[in-house]
Structure formats: C-alpha cells, structure tokens
Design an enzyme around this catalytic site. Sequence first.
Site, PDB file in Angstrom:
ATOM      1  N   GLU A   1      -1.369   3.004   6.857  1.00 33.57           N
ATOM      2  CA  GLU A   1      -1.437   3.850   5.921  1.00 33.57           C
ATOM      3  C   GLU A   1      -2.130   5.125   6.381  1.00 33.57           C
ATOM      4  O   GLU A   1      -1.860   6.410   6.065  1.00 33.57           O
ATOM      5  CB  GLU A   1      -2.201   3.593   4.561  1.00 33.57           C
ATOM      6  CG  GLU A   1      -1.459   2.374   3.865  1.00 33.57           C
ATOM      7  CD  GLU A   1      -0.050   2.369   3.631  1.00 33.57           C
ATOM      8  OE1 GLU A   1       0.534   3.721   3.427  1.00 33.57           O
ATOM      9  OE2 GLU A   1       0.748   1.387   3.832  1.00 33.57           O
TER      10      GLU A   1
ATOM     11  N   ALA B   1       0.858  -1.364  -0.163  1.00 30.61           N
ATOM     12  CA  ALA B   1      -0.045   0.070   0.111  1.00 30.61           C
ATOM     13  C   ALA B   1       1.093   1.166  -0.105  1.00 30.61           C
ATOM     14  O   ALA B   1       2.060   1.311   0.176  1.00 30.61           O
ATOM     15  CB  ALA B   1      -0.984   0.142   1.036  1.00 30.61           C
TER      16      ALA B   1
END
Length: 829
Positions: free
Chosen positions: A303, A269
């Site tokens: 994230e 990610a």
Amino acid sequence: MSTNLAANLSREETAARSAAISLHSIRVELDVTSATRADESGFLTSTTLRFDATTDETWIDFIGEAVESVTLNGIQQGVAWDGARIRVSGLQQSNEVRIDAVGSYSRSGEGLHRFTDPVDGATYLYTQYEPADSRRVMACFEQPDMKAEYTFVITAPAGWHVLSNQSAVVTTGGGASQTVEFAPTKRISSYITAVAAGPYHRVTSTWTKNERRVDLGAYCRASLAEHFDHDEIFEITRQGLDFFDEAFAFAYPWGKYDQIFVPEYNLGAMENPGLVTFTEAYVFRGAATEAQREGRANTILHEMAHMWFGDLVTMTWWDDLWLKESFADYMGSHVSAAATRFTDAWASFANRRKAWAYEQDQLPTTHPIVADIPDLEAAKLNFDGITYAKGASVLKQLVAFVGEDAFFEGARAYFRDHAYGNTTLNDLLVALEASSSRDMRAWSTAWLETTGVSTLTLDDDRSTLVQTDPRPHRLRVGAFSLEDGALVRTATVELDIEGERTPVELPDADLMLINDGDLTYAKARLDERSLKAAERGLSTIDDALARGIIWSSLWNATRDGELPALRYLEIVRRHAPAEGHVGILAGVLGNAAFTVEHYVADEVRADARAMWLETVWEGLEQAEPGSGSQLSWARALGHAASVHDARSGSIAGMLDGSIDAPEGLPLDADLRWLWVEALAAVGTWGKDRIREELSRDDTMSGRTASVEALASRPKPRVREEAWRAAWEDESLTNDHLAATIAGFRAGGRRDLIERFDADYFARIRPVWEARSIEIARRLVRGLFPATPTLDAVDAWLAANEDAPASLRRIVIEQRDHLARDLSVRSRNN
C-alpha cells in the site's frame, strides 16, 4: 435505463466526459451523526463541484437513497436522477454544481460501511471505494482520470476520531456533535478519497529524515486495543518510508500517514493517500506465525508503494490497472526482502503468490497484464492474479532484464514527469527505455500484451531446454547433488532463452532446478531424475527460495495432472514436517488439503482423507512447541478434521480441557473456532456446543465463526436454511455472507447439497441484476456446484449468451476449475 445499467460506466463514455469537463475542486460535506441510531439507514451528503465545460450537458455519478436538490451556478434545477446518474444541463464555460442528497450506510463494505461492535456497542464508520464506490458517499465524476482537490467536512458524534486523507484544520461544535474540516487534498482521483469516524483506538508516532517529518497514526477498534501490536506496524512503516524516499527520490507527497484497521472489510487493504485502510484480520487476536507477520508487512509496503504508483501517478482508465497493482505487488516483496527482517519474502512469493498467477493464467478468461477493460464491471473482476501476481512476477523478470539501477532510475523519471497526473503503458515504457537503453516495446509485447504461461522442461538427456508458449527469459538453472543424504547446490548456470528449444550445457547433478532464484515467470518442471531426488531430499536443501520453487513445481505438476495426486501427497507427508519456512509450510499444507478434495480419484478419497488427517495429526505432535510450524499444523488439523471424524474425540477433549493440548500450542479463540467448525461439520458438536463457544467469544470474529459453524452442521434442514439465507437475506454483512456460504459447503458433503444445483443456475442471473457486484460475485463464485459432469453449466452458458459479460466470466472460470478437477481425477484412477 435500469439503475444497474446506468451504474456500469463504460470506457468510451467516461473518456468523452473527461474530454469535455475540466474538473478543479470538490467540497464534500457529510453528516453522520445518525450513525449510532440503528433505525437510521442514511446520512446527509452535500457536494459542491467546480469545473469548466465545453459541453452543454453532462452527468454526475451518485448512488444512494435520494437526491434532494441540484443547484447549477446558483440556480436550482429539476432533479434528473436514474439511481446512478444525475443529469445536469445548461452548463457554461465555468460551473459550480451543488448536490444535496442522502447516502446509504453500507453493510457490504462498499461506500460508507457502518459496523456496531458487539463487545461494547460502539459504532464505527469507514469508506471503501475502489473501483467506483465513492459515488455511494458523494456526488462525483467516478473515473480515475478526472482528478480534483477534495475538501472534506464531516459532522459526527462528539468524542469520535474523525479522519480523512488530509489533516484536520478546523474543528467546531459542542454538545453531542462536532464538525471537522480537513485541508484540501492535492489532485487525486475519487476512488482514493477516504473518510473514517468512530471511537477508534489511536496510537501515534513519527518518521523523520533530513529535517522532514511525517506524522504516523495507527487505529483499530477499541475492543481490539489489547491485541494491537502497533510498534511492529510503525517499524515496518518507517523502514518502508526510508526505502521509498531514497529509491524514488520523490518525497512522500501526502502529508500525514495514517493506517486504520477496520472490521468487515471486503479486501486486504486500500491505498487511500494519507489514510490507508486494512482488514483488521491483520490485528492478531491470538498467536500469529512469522508468515502472518510477513504477510502483513508485505501488505503495508504494497500500500505504501501505491502512494507513488497509483496515487501520485494514476492510470487513465482501468486497462492500465497493472500500472499500480503489479508494481505495488512487486515492491511489497522487494522492500520486505531489502529493508525489513523478512529477508525470505521472495520464497513466500514464489510458493504462494505466484500460484495465484499460474492458476489465473490457465483459465479461458485469462487476459494480458495490460487488459481490455470496457467497463466498470470488467474492472471489478480484473483485480485478479494476472494484474497482481503475474504482473509482479513479470516485473521481477524486467528487473533482471534491465538491471535494478535502471529500473529505479526509470521509476524516478516517471514520477517526476507525471506527478499528480494520469498515464498509460506508453508513458512508463518511455521512461524505462531512457534509463535502460533496452527495447522496451519488444519486452512489452512479449510479456505485457500476451496471455498464458510458458512451461520449461529439460529433455531426457538434459541437453536441451524446451519451452511451450515461447517467450524471452533470463533465468538460472541450479544443479543440486545428493551428498550424505542432503541435496547441496553444486553449480548455477545463467541462461537467456527465447525459442521452443535452447541447447544447454549443464553439469551432471541429481536435481536440476530450472528458474533457480525465481527470476522469470514460467512453470518449471522437474525431470524424472530430479523428481526422484526431490522425493529423497527436498527438505534438506538449505535455501528456502529453492525449496519454494521446487514445491511450486510439484504443485503445478499435480494441478496439471502430470504428477499423480497420491505421489504428491506422499512427498508432502515425507518432507513437510521438516519444512522450516512457515510461509512455505502453510502453502504446502493448503495445497495438500486441496489435492485430497479435488484431485484424488473419487473411489479413494475417503482413504486419502483418513491418511491426510493422520499426517497432520503426526505433524502437530512432532512440531516444535510454541513454533509457527506447530500453529500451522494445528490449523491444518482443523481443515482435515472437517471432512473426517477419526480425531474428533481428541479435538473435542482438547477444547473442553479433558485432554491436554500439545505443549506450547495456544488454544486461543481463533484456533478454537477453527476446530469447533470442524466438529460441527462432521456432526460431533451441535447447536448447543456452538452457542456455548460463542458465549466464550461474543465478539465480531466469534459471531462470524458461529454463523459458519451453525451452517456447517450436516443436516439437510440446516443446509437448506443456509442456502436460502445466502441468496435471500439481504441483511447479511459481507463477512456473514461468506461464513454462510462456507458453512453450506463444509465437510465436502455433496450428498447434502447436490439437490440445490438446479436452483443455483436459476438464481445467478437475477441476483446479478439485483445485488451489488461485490455481493453477487460472492454468491456466484461461492455457491457454484461441484457437479459430476459439465452438462448443467454448459446448458446455462448456452442459454445465457446474452448475460452480462462479467457474470459469464465468473461462470466460465468456475466451469474451468470443475473441468480441471474432473480431468485430474480421471488421470489419477
């Protein structure tokens, strides 16, 4: 200067550039209407940069097909471009530079990646930049300390979703195309800007708190829409925003929060503010274990932590990459445990994530968490187990050292003082010293600026805790006694230790667990009495984290050659079937399979393979129907059956329906392919059966799996074709390259591939100079030969002392892995 040399920016030259240039804003105009035409390799990109300068000359970074024009303050200049740097001279105090160029669509996941879905023919685009690939899409100053306000204007086919970091403010056009202009970003670095476009499936929601509202979006390919469990993704997202909003006391600063799951992604990610990208492996096409869902939640929260650690406050240069990655890795597990249903997240971290750190930290190329990163090539390779997992482990020790309240108070001050700016280690230490009144300099010296991992053991009479590579630790020792056949915790002792030997007073118990609670970063050994107790009762301990630490201790001892490989496998055989934490179970099964192939002595490996195959077969038969454990055992069966064919007939029968699969086991496409690859590797299934399976699942995942299965067939000609394709076929996507490499190595058949050893050493330096670092490192790592001695690799290293440092680092690391394999095998003779 070659293009590759020009592309490899150094710390010194970028520091000089940022000292001479004050960047204000960048406007990027992209025309991707050509994306649906396979014969079009490039796209139009125009960039307007506004900045002040105290120098007459600088360079602007761009890698692409062509630079067509450069205009400085309204006057067209000659194009001086070496393939990576556009030289601009005649600068004034205030400047506007416009660069018109042609970028190149990517198939490697670097820059603007283009993918065409085999299911429906739809084309999808997305960007991936870290650490320095935004220059493949726009002309820019490619360094984290030159932040700017970015405005993106994207022309794309009509009907597509077009996305960037901010919300769209103007959409114009008609007919076959549309032009979307987005609101300017706040000041951010080039590597976290982002663009995505295509007929993505879109789902929306919101997060609200105290009259504040954030619009949430979730996207995936249209052909995956039926598998997209967006409700759970939004649930985790809202739980994370709730936590961070309170913990950081700094409102989410990036407007909307979109999350997009994309194909052929080359990492897990990326934290682009307002448009986070994820590998679509997190869109589960079939059955998924709770551990997989926990892993996805951890990544979502990792994230999200970057929205503050990394995006709001960014490291000045890649030396301090840990300032974002270590914190995000820590927060992923911390918030999972504190704010979601995955309350055992630290058990998974202790057993699996930390193993990555221990492995990396024992390599000769290990480095401090605060690393010396002289250039971009070094930065690319430092996204590793030290920066992520060791850094997160050390932060967990920091929280134990200063207290959770002081830790978050320091974080809040750090964000408040440095919002939208850049920092170094000292800035964080100042904030933590103020909040905790502790000596952070000494702590930093001991943990952030050193290398290596301590090993903690008890001496024979358990009166002294012995530490190698001494550091200060705050930890616990857990005492467990066997009661009615079960290991039960009877006491916990808290300790602060510093030197090589620390006297301790511990209660009498069958098993003493050093680092109970996993507060510190160290390899904790079991003394012989504790080891025997673990052999008897490991699976009876009711604390998942404690079991995870014990499994970790056993694995580290096996890797270090102190616990015989066959004894370790016997512990796995006895206790893994009763392991109730699926994340721990998956890690244990993977470690056991690795042990069979790497640490068992050569002369007994065939017997070990047969034993391990029967172990996983029995584990599958005994597992609870429909459980995550059953699925984990079924996946382990695929790996075990790829190196031994004793169960091939039964597996083939379950695949063709002539034999019933275990009750509750979903034979979905992903599991079928894992088994097909195993049958291909041992020669049970050939080309026709593989292609028949592809006709059942002619998707992106199916095509990638078929590439691996076809390359896995145990025929010399097949392996030679895979070898040449990996090195020479530049049309292979990153996924297909990885599949080709995996197929080439499948089945543990050194007899089929050892003839390529010399060719490997002849190829690696030319490929490093010719291909992107992402592709080159896959080749250098993935095809490193498991030679019976170290002679060939030592000869290459001696003859290539002048090779690029990053290439030598990979070869040195692979040499160390091989040396460990050979050493541990010799001890297990």
